[in-house]
Write a protein that holds these residues in place. Structure first.
Motif: not given
Ligand code: SF4
Length: 299
Positions: A8, A11, A14-15, A19, A24-26, A109
């Motif tokens: 992913c 956003c 860009e982590c 998923r 993710g970080i989100c 996200h």
């Molecule tokens: S923080 Fe969430 S939306 Fe952003 S790149 Fe990582 S997984 Fe994707």
């Protein structure tokens, strides 16, 4: 959908999380996760109207604001995973309840899942779709929404990289948010209302004044004035800041804003000639922050 979510970069974080196997970080995984879906009466008058805005609060967020007014869902990821099919049903249920629009809160996200859900109900959904985000967006992700979203309601929270790093762990916030707003204006066009004053399309830039930082609010307004044609958006200047979540770790933001602080910023907004909304200081109430209780999410 799965290609994007398997590495992913939706956003600016860009982590590159897969998923399908983790979050993710989100906090976002493979399926959409949401905390509430209901008719929200506390958005701007052109969005809430008389019957309410059909609001879906998504769980998780890629911005990490220490003062988040919705921290239970954004930071603590409260909510329930639902299928894309269920999400499309929720949109139609909100329409049946009389919503003036579908209002997607913290949607960034979940853009691919939202697009799939809108594809499922496109022929039956006749109200505008609004994208209500923190403004920390990539233009490539926004481009995916072309033809799906009518109204954008981005925040522009800060101008200073020091502040955006300190409070949201995003030193590049203004850079991304300003490019995002430009893209949103390109996608939605100039604001248009129906005969009842309900928004059909366009962009509402939101800015919430933070305590102790009116100079940064003024810098945000001056930059907006410099970057965007005043006819191409509405401004919503908000005063409802309440010291939630980790605000207490920063003494300077651990209070409500003063009338003086808000009025100085509002004076500048008026002087620059922005069209839009200025919230009465006396109307800043905690009702703006709803309880998150899975209403409208479960069948
Ligand atoms: S923080 Fe969430 S939306 Fe952003 S790149 Fe990582 S997984 Fe994707």
């Amino acid at each position: 959908m799965s290609n994007i979510l398997n590495c992913c970069t939706l956003c600016p974080r860009e982590c590159r999380t897969d998923r399908e196997n983790s979050s993710g970080i989100c906090g976002g995984g493979f399926l959409p996760r949401a905390a509430k879906a209901y008719l929200h009466m506390w958005e701007e008058p052109c969005i809430s109207g008389t019957r309410g805005s059909g609001t879906v609060f998504f769980s998780g967020c890629s911005l990490k604001c220490c003062f988040c007014q919705n921290y239970k869902i954004s930071a603590e990821n409260f909510g329930k995973e639902i299928s894309v099919h269920r999400l499309s049903e929720i949109f139609l249920e909100l329409q049946d309840m009389g919503a003036h629009n579908i209002n997607l809160v913290s949607p960034t996200h979940y853009v691919p899942q939202i697009i799939s859900a809108l594809d499922k109900c496109r022929d039956r959904l006749h109200i505008p779709v609004a994208y209500n985000s923190g403004g920390y967006e990539k233009t490539e992700t926004l481009e995916l929404l072309r033809g799906y979203v009518d109204i954008f309601m981005p925040d522009i929270k800060y101008f200073s990289p020091e502040l955006s790093e300190k409070y949201s762990s995003a030193p590049d916030y203004f850079e991304y948010a300003s490019r995002a707003v430009s893209k949103m204006i390109g996608l939605a066009g100039k604001p248009e209302m129906d005969e009842n004053g309900i928004m059909k399309k366009g962009v509402i830039i939101r800015h919430m004044v933070l305590p102790s930082h009116r100079r940064d609010s003024e810098a945000v307004l001056r930059e907006i004035n410099r970057l965007f044609d005043k006819e191409s958006f509405l401004l919503s200047l908000m005063s409802q800041y309440t010291p939630f979540y980790k605000s207490s770790e920063h003494k300077e933001i651990n209070r409500r804003i003063s009338t003086y602080e808000y009025e100085k910023v509002a004076e500048l907004a008026a002087g620059l000639g922005f069209k839009g909304y200025m919230q009465e200081r006396s109307s800043a109430k905690e009702e703006y922050t709803p309880d998150f209780d899975l209403i409208g999410i479960d069948k």
